[in-house]
Design a protein around this motif. Structure first.
Motif, PDB file in Angstrom:
ATOM      1  N   TYR A 152       8.819  31.774 -22.282  1.00 45.43           N
ATOM      2  CA  TYR A 152      10.178  31.261 -22.471  1.00 45.43           C
ATOM      3  C   TYR A 152      11.170  32.065 -21.637  1.00 45.43           C
ATOM      4  O   TYR A 152      12.042  31.516 -20.959  1.00 45.43           O
ATOM      5  CB  TYR A 152      10.544  31.330 -23.958  1.00 45.43           C
ATOM      6  N   ARG A 153      11.022  33.377 -21.648  1.00 45.58           N
ATOM      7  CA  ARG A 153      11.934  34.259 -20.884  1.00 45.58           C
ATOM      8  C   ARG A 153      11.763  34.040 -19.394  1.00 45.58           C
ATOM      9  O   ARG A 153      12.753  33.967 -18.650  1.00 45.58           O
ATOM     10  CB  ARG A 153      11.648  35.707 -21.268  1.00 45.58           C
ATOM     11  N   ALA A 154      10.522  33.919 -18.931  1.00 50.48           N
ATOM     12  CA  ALA A 154      10.274  33.674 -17.505  1.00 50.48           C
ATOM     13  C   ALA A 154      10.894  32.343 -17.087  1.00 50.48           C
ATOM     14  O   ALA A 154      11.500  32.243 -16.011  1.00 50.48           O
ATOM     15  CB  ALA A 154       8.781  33.695 -17.213  1.00 50.48           C
ATOM     16  N   ASN A 155      10.748  31.320 -17.914  1.00 45.62           N
ATOM     17  CA  ASN A 155      11.326  30.013 -17.612  1.00 45.62           C
ATOM     18  C   ASN A 155      12.852  30.089 -17.551  1.00 45.62           C
ATOM     19  O   ASN A 155      13.475  29.528 -16.640  1.00 45.62           O
ATOM     20  CB  ASN A 155      10.882  28.991 -18.660  1.00 45.62           C
ATOM     21  N   ALA A 156      13.456  30.772 -18.497  1.00 43.42           N
ATOM     22  CA  ALA A 156      14.918  30.893 -18.527  1.00 43.42           C
ATOM     23  C   ALA A 156      15.430  31.643 -17.296  1.00 43.42           C
ATOM     24  O   ALA A 156      16.434  31.244 -16.681  1.00 43.42           O
ATOM     25  CB  ALA A 156      15.356  31.606 -19.804  1.00 43.42           C
ATOM     26  N   GLU A 157      14.748  32.714 -16.912  1.00 44.51           N
ATOM     27  CA  GLU A 157      15.190  33.498 -15.747  1.00 44.51           C
ATOM     28  C   GLU A 157      14.938  32.743 -14.445  1.00 44.51           C
ATOM     29  O   GLU A 157      15.718  32.876 -13.500  1.00 44.51           O
ATOM     30  CB  GLU A 157      14.522  34.871 -15.750  1.00 44.51           C
TER      31      GLU A 157
ATOM     32  N   SER B 275      12.154  34.529  -8.495  1.00 41.54           N
ATOM     33  CA  SER B 275      11.783  33.505  -7.507  1.00 41.54           C
ATOM     34  C   SER B 275      10.690  32.602  -8.076  1.00 41.54           C
ATOM     35  O   SER B 275      10.059  32.910  -9.102  1.00 41.54           O
ATOM     36  CB  SER B 275      11.304  34.173  -6.218  1.00 41.54           C
ATOM     37  N   GLY B 276      10.423  31.508  -7.369  1.00 44.04           N
ATOM     38  CA  GLY B 276       9.400  30.559  -7.787  1.00 44.04           C
ATOM     39  C   GLY B 276       8.005  31.156  -7.753  1.00 44.04           C
ATOM     40  O   GLY B 276       7.174  30.882  -8.630  1.00 44.04           O
ATOM     41  N   SER B 277       7.732  32.004  -6.750  1.00 44.07           N
ATOM     42  CA  SER B 277       6.398  32.611  -6.658  1.00 44.07           C
ATOM     43  C   SER B 277       6.181  33.596  -7.801  1.00 44.07           C
ATOM     44  O   SER B 277       5.084  33.665  -8.381  1.00 44.07           O
ATOM     45  CB  SER B 277       6.212  33.302  -5.302  1.00 44.07           C
ATOM     46  N   THR B 278       7.207  34.367  -8.162  1.00 49.88           N
ATOM     47  CA  THR B 278       7.093  35.297  -9.284  1.00 49.88           C
ATOM     48  C   THR B 278       6.886  34.526 -10.586  1.00 49.88           C
ATOM     49  O   THR B 278       6.064  34.914 -11.425  1.00 49.88           O
ATOM     50  CB  THR B 278       8.357  36.175  -9.389  1.00 49.88           C
ATOM     51  N   TYR B 279       7.622  33.460 -10.707  1.00 50.98           N
ATOM     52  CA  TYR B 279       7.515  32.616 -11.897  1.00 50.98           C
ATOM     53  C   TYR B 279       6.095  32.067 -12.057  1.00 50.98           C
ATOM     54  O   TYR B 279       5.511  32.140 -13.135  1.00 50.98           O
ATOM     55  CB  TYR B 279       8.542  31.484 -11.806  1.00 50.98           C
TER      56      TYR B 279
ATOM     57  N   ILE C 164       3.636  34.827 -13.077  1.00 54.18           N
ATOM     58  CA  ILE C 164       3.774  35.176 -14.503  1.00 54.18           C
ATOM     59  C   ILE C 164       3.074  34.126 -15.361  1.00 54.18           C
ATOM     60  O   ILE C 164       2.305  34.469 -16.272  1.00 54.18           O
ATOM     61  CB  ILE C 164       5.263  35.298 -14.896  1.00 54.18           C
ATOM     62  N   LEU C 165       3.308  32.841 -15.084  1.00 56.85           N
ATOM     63  CA  LEU C 165       2.666  31.775 -15.878  1.00 56.85           C
ATOM     64  C   LEU C 165       1.156  31.801 -15.723  1.00 56.85           C
ATOM     65  O   LEU C 165       0.418  31.600 -16.699  1.00 56.85           O
ATOM     66  CB  LEU C 165       3.218  30.414 -15.477  1.00 56.85           C
ATOM     67  N   ASP C 166       0.661  32.052 -14.497  1.00 51.92           N
ATOM     68  CA  ASP C 166      -0.797  32.150 -14.280  1.00 51.92           C
ATOM     69  C   ASP C 166      -1.389  33.301 -15.072  1.00 51.92           C
ATOM     70  O   ASP C 166      -2.460  33.170 -15.681  1.00 51.92           O
ATOM     71  CB  ASP C 166      -1.107  32.314 -12.790  1.00 51.92           C
ATOM     72  N   ALA C 167      -0.692  34.440 -15.091  1.00 46.86           N
ATOM     73  CA  ALA C 167      -1.187  35.603 -15.840  1.00 46.86           C
ATOM     74  C   ALA C 167      -1.202  35.303 -17.338  1.00 46.86           C
ATOM     75  O   ALA C 167      -2.170  35.657 -18.039  1.00 46.86           O
ATOM     76  CB  ALA C 167      -0.308  36.814 -15.544  1.00 46.86           C
ATOM     77  N   LEU C 168      -0.174  34.621 -17.824  1.00 46.40           N
ATOM     78  CA  LEU C 168      -0.130  34.277 -19.250  1.00 46.40           C
ATOM     79  C   LEU C 168      -1.236  33.291 -19.611  1.00 46.40           C
ATOM     80  O   LEU C 168      -1.865  33.420 -20.671  1.00 46.40           O
ATOM     81  CB  LEU C 168       1.244  33.708 -19.615  1.00 46.40           C
ATOM     82  N   GLU C 169      -1.479  32.305 -18.753  1.00 44.80           N
ATOM     83  CA  GLU C 169      -2.572  31.350 -19.010  1.00 44.80           C
ATOM     84  C   GLU C 169      -3.919  32.038 -18.992  1.00 44.80           C
ATOM     85  O   GLU C 169      -4.794  31.750 -19.817  1.00 44.80           O
ATOM     86  CB  GLU C 169      -2.541  30.229 -17.973  1.00 44.80           C
TER      87      GLU C 169
END
Length: 172
Positions: free
Chosen positions: A134-139, A146-150, A153-158
């Motif tokens: 949620y925090r990554a999406n909001a930021e 940036s989009g690549s950082t985002y 982060i989502l790949d690591a969480l998955e």
């Protein structure tokens, strides 16, 4: 049993309800006597019916405990077909199936204490993973990351979520 009733007045042409005054007194006594008989007969039958109602208790126990369950739409449709074919109400159908043991119960394997503890910890951790996502999406939407950082982060969480699921599947 006397089913008639005693009339209150027997009118005649002379004005006296029962003809002559002597006849009136005599018939008045008869009317009172008949009314008393009718009332006593009525009371007797009413008390007999009341006694029958009080003494006749149902032979089956009262159904006081509620049992409910949820079904998927397809399972519910199959359940209703079986109920309709039985010609019973749904509760009676279910009661008969369970109590007469017409069901085949397949017991689930009970999880070990370690697996239950893992599930508890991973449930807590999954809440934290959702907060991070949620925090990554909001930021990302605010333009802070940036989009690549985002996406990293989502790949690591998955990856973490899949690893946790694999650990739970292989626990026992």
């Amino acid at each position: 049993m006397f089913t008639g009733y005693a009339p209150k007045h027997m009118l005649c042409a002379k004005g006296c309800p029962f003809g002559t005054p002597a006849r009136c007194a005599e018939l008045h006594w008869v009317r009172s006597f008949i009314t008393g008989l009718v009332l006593s007969e009525l009371l007797t039958t009413m008390t007999e019916k009341a006694k029958k109602k009080r003494t006749e208790k149902p032979t089956t126990a009262k159904l006081t405990r509620l049992v409910s369950f949820r079904l998927a739409e397809s399972d519910h449709a199959a359940y209703l077909q079986k109920v309709e074919a039985s010609g019973r109400k749904p509760s009676a159908f279910f009661r008969e199936c369970v109590l007469t043991n017409k069901t085949q119960v397949i017991a689930r394997h009970k999880a070990s204490v370690e697996k239950e503890r893992l599930i508890f910890i991973f449930n807590k951790t999954s809440n934290n993973l959702n907060q991070l996502a949620y925090r990554a999406n909001a930021e990302y939407r605010a333009g802070i990351i940036s989009g690549s950082t985002y996406t990293r982060i989502l790949d690591a969480l998955e990856t973490l979520a899949h690893e946790m699921k694999d650990v739970i599947r292989n626990a026992d």
